[in-house]
Design a protein around this motif. Structure first.
Motif, PDB file in Angstrom:
ATOM      1  N   THR A 267      12.354  -5.688 -66.009  1.00 11.79           N
ATOM      2  CA  THR A 267      11.134  -6.356 -66.482  1.00 11.79           C
ATOM      3  C   THR A 267      11.550  -7.703 -67.073  1.00 11.79           C
ATOM      4  N   ASP A 268      10.545  -8.554 -67.329  1.00 15.52           N
ATOM      5  CA  ASP A 268      10.850  -9.731 -68.136  1.00 15.52           C
ATOM      6  C   ASP A 268      10.671  -9.333 -69.605  1.00 15.52           C
ATOM      7  N   ASP A 269      10.740 -10.299 -70.521  1.00 15.26           N
ATOM      8  CA  ASP A 269      10.678  -9.860 -71.921  1.00 15.26           C
ATOM      9  C   ASP A 269       9.253  -9.570 -72.399  1.00 15.26           C
ATOM     10  N   THR A 270       8.284  -9.634 -71.462  1.00 14.81           N
ATOM     11  CA  THR A 270       6.938  -9.157 -71.814  1.00 14.81           C
ATOM     12  C   THR A 270       6.674  -7.795 -71.150  1.00 14.81           C
ATOM     13  N   MET A 271       7.721  -7.172 -70.657  1.00 21.23           N
ATOM     14  CA  MET A 271       7.676  -5.836 -70.046  1.00 21.23           C
ATOM     15  C   MET A 271       7.005  -5.822 -68.680  1.00 21.23           C
ATOM     16  N   ARG A 290      19.524   1.919 -76.162  1.00 27.68           N
ATOM     17  CA  ARG A 290      18.432   2.878 -75.919  1.00 27.68           C
ATOM     18  C   ARG A 290      18.234   3.719 -77.160  1.00 27.68           C
ATOM     19  N   GLN A 291      17.255   3.325 -77.944  1.00 25.14           N
ATOM     20  CA  GLN A 291      16.962   3.966 -79.224  1.00 25.14           C
ATOM     21  C   GLN A 291      15.453   4.041 -79.395  1.00 25.14           C
ATOM     22  N   VAL A 292      14.991   4.867 -80.343  1.00 23.47           N
ATOM     23  CA  VAL A 292      13.549   4.947 -80.607  1.00 23.47           C
ATOM     24  C   VAL A 292      13.032   3.557 -80.987  1.00 23.47           C
ATOM     25  N   VAL A 293      13.816   2.865 -81.805  1.00 25.69           N
ATOM     26  CA  VAL A 293      13.355   1.580 -82.320  1.00 25.69           C
ATOM     27  C   VAL A 293      13.147   0.552 -81.195  1.00 25.69           C
ATOM     28  N   THR A 294      13.974   0.598 -80.150  1.00 27.94           N
ATOM     29  CA  THR A 294      13.780  -0.353 -79.052  1.00 27.94           C
ATOM     30  C   THR A 294      12.668   0.143 -78.120  1.00 27.94           C
ATOM     31  N   ALA A 295      12.534   1.458 -78.000  1.00 31.66           N
ATOM     32  CA  ALA A 295      11.484   2.015 -77.131  1.00 31.66           C
ATOM     33  C   ALA A 295      10.091   1.693 -77.683  1.00 31.66           C
ATOM     34  N   VAL A 296       9.909   1.872 -78.993  1.00 33.38           N
ATOM     35  CA  VAL A 296       8.571   1.624 -79.566  1.00 33.38           C
ATOM     36  C   VAL A 296       8.235   0.133 -79.499  1.00 33.38           C
ATOM     37  N   SER A 297       9.254  -0.688 -79.613  1.00 31.86           N
ATOM     38  CA  SER A 297       9.031  -2.124 -79.515  1.00 31.86           C
ATOM     39  C   SER A 297       8.547  -2.482 -78.104  1.00 31.86           C
ATOM     40  N   ASP A 298       9.233  -1.945 -77.085  1.00 27.21           N
ATOM     41  CA  ASP A 298       8.804  -2.173 -75.692  1.00 27.21           C
ATOM     42  C   ASP A 298       7.361  -1.728 -75.488  1.00 27.21           C
ATOM     43  N   GLY A 299       7.037  -0.557 -76.008  1.00 29.05           N
ATOM     44  CA  GLY A 299       5.695   0.008 -75.803  1.00 29.05           C
ATOM     45  C   GLY A 299       4.625  -0.895 -76.392  1.00 29.05           C
ATOM     46  N   ALA A 300       4.881  -1.402 -77.588  1.00 30.31           N
ATOM     47  CA  ALA A 300       3.902  -2.278 -78.243  1.00 30.31           C
ATOM     48  C   ALA A 300       3.690  -3.546 -77.415  1.00 30.31           C
ATOM     49  N   ILE A 301       4.805  -4.141 -76.950  1.00 28.52           N
ATOM     50  CA  ILE A 301       4.698  -5.380 -76.163  1.00 28.52           C
ATOM     51  C   ILE A 301       3.937  -5.110 -74.857  1.00 28.52           C
ATOM     52  N   ALA A 302       4.284  -4.007 -74.186  1.00 30.31           N
ATOM     53  CA  ALA A 302       3.621  -3.683 -72.907  1.00 30.31           C
ATOM     54  C   ALA A 302       2.118  -3.525 -73.102  1.00 30.31           C
ATOM     55  N   ALA A 303       1.709  -2.879 -74.190  1.00 33.59           N
ATOM     56  CA  ALA A 303       0.275  -2.651 -74.426  1.00 33.59           C
ATOM     57  C   ALA A 303      -0.449  -3.983 -74.651  1.00 33.59           C
ATOM     58  N   VAL A 304       0.138  -4.836 -75.467  1.00 36.89           N
ATOM     59  CA  VAL A 304      -0.500  -6.119 -75.767  1.00 36.89           C
ATOM     60  C   VAL A 304      -0.578  -6.978 -74.495  1.00 36.89           C
ATOM     61  N   GLU A 305       0.501  -6.942 -73.707  1.00 38.83           N
ATOM     62  CA  GLU A 305       0.514  -7.731 -72.465  1.00 38.83           C
ATOM     63  C   GLU A 305      -0.470  -7.181 -71.446  1.00 38.83           C
ATOM     64  N   SER A 306      -0.632  -5.871 -71.388  1.00 37.93           N
ATOM     65  CA  SER A 306      -1.573  -5.310 -70.412  1.00 37.93           C
ATOM     66  C   SER A 306      -2.999  -5.674 -70.810  1.00 37.93           C
ATOM     67  N   GLU A 307      -3.252  -5.766 -72.119  1.00 43.37           N
ATOM     68  CA  GLU A 307      -4.580  -6.177 -72.585  1.00 43.37           C
ATOM     69  C   GLU A 307      -4.866  -7.615 -72.122  1.00 43.37           C
ATOM     70  N   LYS A 308      -3.862  -8.482 -72.296  1.00 38.51           N
ATOM     71  CA  LYS A 308      -4.019  -9.892 -71.861  1.00 38.51           C
ATOM     72  C   LYS A 308      -4.267  -9.947 -70.353  1.00 38.51           C
ATOM     73  N   TYR A 309      -3.484  -9.137 -69.622  1.00 35.94           N
ATOM     74  CA  TYR A 309      -3.602  -9.125 -68.155  1.00 35.94           C
ATOM     75  C   TYR A 309      -5.023  -8.740 -67.733  1.00 35.94           C
ATOM     76  N   ILE A 310      -5.576  -7.723 -68.401  1.00 39.13           N
ATOM     77  CA  ILE A 310      -6.924  -7.264 -68.028  1.00 39.13           C
ATOM     78  C   ILE A 310      -7.954  -8.352 -68.338  1.00 39.13           C
ATOM     79  N   GLU A 311      -7.797  -8.984 -69.481  1.00 38.19           N
ATOM     80  CA  GLU A 311      -8.736 -10.069 -69.854  1.00 38.19           C
ATOM     81  C   GLU A 311      -8.689 -11.209 -68.828  1.00 38.19           C
ATOM     82  N   GLU A 312      -7.462 -11.555 -68.431  1.00 37.80           N
ATOM     83  CA  GLU A 312      -7.300 -12.686 -67.500  1.00 37.80           C
ATOM     84  C   GLU A 312      -7.761 -12.346 -66.089  1.00 37.80           C
ATOM     85  N   ASN A 313      -7.716 -11.059 -65.750  1.00 34.60           N
ATOM     86  CA  ASN A 313      -8.049 -10.673 -64.385  1.00 34.60           C
ATOM     87  C   ASN A 313      -9.386  -9.957 -64.258  1.00 34.60           C
ATOM     88  N   ALA A 314     -10.176 -10.007 -65.312  1.00 34.85           N
ATOM     89  CA  ALA A 314     -11.462  -9.287 -65.274  1.00 34.85           C
ATOM     90  C   ALA A 314     -12.440  -9.970 -64.317  1.00 34.85           C
TER      91      ALA A 314
END
Ligand code: NAP
Length: 314
Positions: A267-271, A290-314
């Motif tokens: 992925t890029d750094d926006t997941m 590979r730790q919980v702390v890096t996994a939760v960080s990835d998850g948060a970024i992916a969610a925020v980016e997917s929200e942006k993606y949906i807004e831009e592609n609606a």
């Protein structure tokens, strides 16, 4: 067929998937989390979580995950227990074929994590659950007062070996080189444990047993000499706990999203993966830690980016 189109379907309910769920549900996205086995992924097999910031005293994998699950549910997220059989990411609306239902979504976050790597030696598969195990928290108790061999030289092998000394009378860590991969601090702590011994430059060649583990054959990685260890007559058996790393669970995504040579999803750094609207988070990404702390960080970024993606592609 379920006609609903979710904003985002999150595949996997480990720390990465749950964190993505918390961020997406809080942003009022219409989300679904799919989990094929047990909520929590790998981390529920971990007995001690000492380095996750804010972890409570005596934090375990299950205790941390149960709070994450309550948190994601409190924001209205739905978690469905269902494996997926195939995906189609070729159109704007992504299709996820589950074992029972078909799910559709504007975006997808893949957070399927990794599973334990097998040794791939004779006897391993046949004796799994009969002395061979990949989970100290799940099976350590069966070896109370018996001997255990813990295979591997990374952080997991040494930490789980220490945990197993709560049950076993002796734990021998078997590593294929003469230097551990594990962090110095963890090696030092394990070396001070009187119940732990180290067997260096050895690999497992075969696990022997009729019904239960009765013996193990080691091969010296320098001299190639074979040595067989048989269970104590009184014990009749011993444990073989395998901690030799993990393999990414990306089989079902092959051909639908780019994988690297080891099966991880770049992925890029926006997941973002190579497919618009498809994100990857957690242990299935190539990464150095590979730790919980890096996994939760990835998850948060992916969610925020997917929200942006949906807004831009609606
Ligand atoms: P890992 O770091 O990949 O280590 C795997 C170990 O297994 C290595 O020592 C490797 O040997 C050995 N190995 C691999 N294949 C083998 C085979 N076929 N036969 C014998 N030995 C084999 O995996 P891990 O220990 O599970 O750790 C995974 C990640 O989680 C790492 O990033 C680790 O730092 C992290 N972790 C961190 C903590 C913590 O910070 N408290 C705790 C647990 C895990 P070689 O060394 O020769 O390659």
């Amino acid at each position: 067929m379920n006609k609903k189109i979710y904003d985002v379907v999150i595949i996997g309910a480990g720390p990465a998937g749950l964190s993505a769920g918390i961020y997406a549900a809080r942003a009022k996205m219409d989300i679904l989390i799919l989990e094929k086995e047990r909520t929590g992924g790998q981390i529920v097999t971990t007995e001690e979580i000492a380095n996750y910031p804010g972890a409570v005293e005596d934090e375990t994998g299950p205790s941390l995950i149960s709070r994450m699950v309550n948190q994601v549910k409190s924001f209205g997220a739905e978690i469905v227990s269902e494996g997926i059989t195939s995906v189609d990411f070729s159109n704007n609306i992504k299709v996820i074929n589950g074992e029972k239902n078909v799910y559709k979504a504007k975006s997808v976050i893949i957070a399927t994590g990794a599973k334990p790597r097998l040794l791939g030696v004779p006897g391993e598969k046949e004796l799994t659950g009969r002395g061979v195990s990949y989970c100290a928290t799940c099976d350590g108790d069966f070896f109370t007062d018996l001997e255990i061999f813990a295979i591997g030289g990374g952080d997991t092998a040494l930490e789980e070996a220490m945990f197993l000394t709560k049950f076993a009378r002796k734990v021998t860590v078997v590593h294929r080189r003469d230097k551990f991969r594990a962090a110095k601090s963890i090696v030092e702590k394990a070396s001070k444990n009187e119940k732990i011994e180290f067997l260096m430059s050895k690999v497992v060649n075969e696990i022997i047993g009729e019904g239960v583990v009765e013996g193990i054959v080691f091969k010296d990685t320098v001299t190639e000499e074979l040595t067989t260890y048989m269970a104590d007559e009184e014990d009749m058996t011993f444990g073989v706990f395998v901690f030799v790393g993990y393999v990414p669970q990306t089989e079902v995504f092959k051909g639908h999203v780019e994988l690297d040579a080891s099966g991880y999803i770049p992925t890029d750094d926006t997941m973002r993966t190579n497919v618009p609207g498809v994100y990857a988070a957690g242990d299935i990404r190539p990464k150095s830690l590979r730790q919980v702390v890096t996994a939760v960080s990835d998850g948060a970024i992916a969610a925020v980016e997917s929200e942006k993606y949906i807004e831009e592609n609606a």
